[in-house]
Design a protein around this motif. Structure first.
Motif, PDB file in Angstrom:
ATOM      1  N   SER A   2      -6.420  -3.290  29.669  1.00 61.59           N
ATOM      2  CA  SER A   2      -5.781  -4.532  29.258  1.00 61.59           C
ATOM      3  C   SER A   2      -6.549  -5.123  28.086  1.00 61.59           C
ATOM      4  CB  SER A   2      -5.730  -5.520  30.417  1.00 61.59           C
ATOM      5  OG  SER A   2      -7.038  -5.865  30.820  1.00 61.59           O
ATOM      6  N   SER A  30       9.865  -6.647  16.563  1.00 65.08           N
ATOM      7  CA  SER A  30       9.462  -5.622  17.520  1.00 65.08           C
ATOM      8  C   SER A  30      10.102  -4.269  17.266  1.00 65.08           C
ATOM      9  CB  SER A  30       9.834  -6.069  18.938  1.00 65.08           C
ATOM     10  OG  SER A  30       9.218  -7.293  19.252  1.00 65.08           O
ATOM     11  N   ASP A  42       8.714  -8.051  27.086  1.00 63.78           N
ATOM     12  CA  ASP A  42       7.814  -6.910  26.992  1.00 63.78           C
ATOM     13  C   ASP A  42       8.170  -6.208  25.681  1.00 63.78           C
ATOM     14  OD1 ASP A  42       6.184  -4.735  27.429  1.00 63.78           O
ATOM     15  OD2 ASP A  42       7.188  -4.092  29.266  1.00 63.78           O
ATOM     16  N   ASN A  44       6.803  -4.088  21.814  1.00 61.12           N
ATOM     17  CA  ASN A  44       5.854  -3.445  20.911  1.00 61.12           C
ATOM     18  C   ASN A  44       6.040  -4.144  19.574  1.00 61.12           C
ATOM     19  OD1 ASN A  44       5.069  -1.699  22.895  1.00 61.12           O
ATOM     20  ND2 ASN A  44       6.147   0.068  22.075  1.00 61.12           N
ATOM     21  N   ARG A  62       2.113  -2.519  18.512  1.00 60.13           N
ATOM     22  CA  ARG A  62       1.179  -2.809  19.594  1.00 60.13           C
ATOM     23  C   ARG A  62       1.920  -3.400  20.796  1.00 60.13           C
ATOM     24  NH1 ARG A  62      -1.690   0.507  19.063  1.00 60.13           N
ATOM     25  NH2 ARG A  62      -3.221  -0.478  20.405  1.00 60.13           N
ATOM     26  N   VAL A  64       2.698  -5.720  23.866  1.00 57.93           N
ATOM     27  CA  VAL A  64       2.361  -7.100  24.195  1.00 57.93           C
ATOM     28  C   VAL A  64       3.403  -7.651  25.165  1.00 57.93           C
ATOM     29  CG1 VAL A  64       2.004  -9.430  23.231  1.00 57.93           C
ATOM     30  CG2 VAL A  64       1.393  -7.443  21.877  1.00 57.93           C
ATOM     31  N   VAL A 103       0.387 -14.912  26.097  1.00 59.32           N
ATOM     32  CA  VAL A 103       0.556 -13.803  25.168  1.00 59.32           C
ATOM     33  C   VAL A 103      -0.534 -12.807  25.536  1.00 59.32           C
ATOM     34  CG1 VAL A 103       0.603 -13.088  22.752  1.00 59.32           C
ATOM     35  CG2 VAL A 103       1.494 -15.342  23.408  1.00 59.32           C
ATOM     36  N   ALA A 105      -1.985  -8.893  25.365  1.00 56.49           N
ATOM     37  CA  ALA A 105      -2.001  -7.558  24.757  1.00 56.49           C
ATOM     38  C   ALA A 105      -2.324  -6.535  25.831  1.00 56.49           C
ATOM     39  CB  ALA A 105      -3.035  -7.503  23.644  1.00 56.49           C
ATOM     40  N   ASP A 112      -5.580  -5.250  18.078  1.00 54.59           N
ATOM     41  CA  ASP A 112      -4.865  -5.935  19.157  1.00 54.59           C
ATOM     42  C   ASP A 112      -5.293  -7.394  19.267  1.00 54.59           C
ATOM     43  OD1 ASP A 112      -3.187  -3.772  20.284  1.00 54.59           O
ATOM     44  OD2 ASP A 112      -5.140  -2.837  20.629  1.00 54.59           O
ATOM     45  N   THR A 116      -2.658 -10.340  18.744  1.00 57.14           N
ATOM     46  CA  THR A 116      -2.513 -11.373  19.779  1.00 57.14           C
ATOM     47  C   THR A 116      -2.626 -12.770  19.195  1.00 57.14           C
ATOM     48  OG1 THR A 116      -3.390  -9.865  21.453  1.00 57.14           O
ATOM     49  CG2 THR A 116      -3.400 -12.215  21.992  1.00 57.14           C
ATOM     50  N   THR A 120       0.575 -15.236  18.770  1.00 61.57           N
ATOM     51  CA  THR A 120       0.531 -16.539  19.442  1.00 61.57           C
ATOM     52  C   THR A 120       0.835 -17.653  18.446  1.00 61.57           C
ATOM     53  OG1 THR A 120      -1.061 -15.699  21.058  1.00 61.57           O
ATOM     54  CG2 THR A 120      -0.904 -18.100  20.823  1.00 61.57           C
TER      55      THR A 120
END
Length: 180
Positions: A2, A30, A42, A44, A62, A64, A103, A105, A112, A116, A120
């Protein structure tokens, strides 16, 4: 593994119209988008959609999770549990949060952390709120004078509260990294 987590504290419920604008932004940004429920996504995320030009050797979008929570939207128990250990936030940020957005990752590379924080900030551009970022103790002096900082605290743990402007300024600091 995580990755880092940031929380956006909200003074009130987010309207369905604003949630729809958030959803539209996330879909545009995304490579993969799944709506688990209204307000929980959910995805990427493309770093380029957030202005990230240096992927620091990590290729591709990524993973998230963006999760709006609180009474009437979902994950009320998680919201309550996350806020049970918090100090009284009203003197720090001017309100007692009724809702929040996490938020999260799913990976922990340096990119990442940047994704993040910038995601955010972009979510805050849509829905408002105040970012709540836990810090390492040595990060307090770094963030204390950044634009958009609302408050810092040291007890029961180091944390900073700030605007989207604060998050973007923090991400520009040498050696930037969120507390996991």
């Amino acid at each position: 593994m995580s990755g880092p987590v940031l929380v956006i504290e909200l003074a009130e419920a987010v309207s369905l119209a604003v949630i729809q604008r958030l959803r539209e932004f996330l879909v545009r940004s995304s490579a993969r988008f799944e709506e688990n429920r209204v307000g929980e996504y959910d995805l990427n995320i493309h770093g380029a959609s957030l202005g990230i030009t240096d992927s620091r050797g990590v290729d591709g979008p990524r993973p998230v999770l963006v999760s709006l929570m609180g009474p009437g939207i979902g994950d009320e128990a998680i919201f309550e549990a996350e806020h049970a250990d918090e100090v009284d936030q009203a003197p720090l940020i001017g309100f007692t949060p009724t809702h929040a957005v996490d938020v999260i990752a799913f990976c922990n590379s340096p990119v990442d952390h940047v994704v993040t924080v910038l995601l955010t900030a972009a979510v805050m551009d849509v829905i408002g709120g105040i970012a709540n970022a836990e810090l390492r103790e040595d990060q307090l002096p770094i963030v204390a004078d950044l634009p958009g900082i609302v408050a810092t605290m040291t007890e029961p743990w180091p944390a900073a509260y700030g605007s989207a402007e604060f998050l973007r300024a923090w991400a520009q600091q040498p050696g930037f990294r969120l507390l996991k």
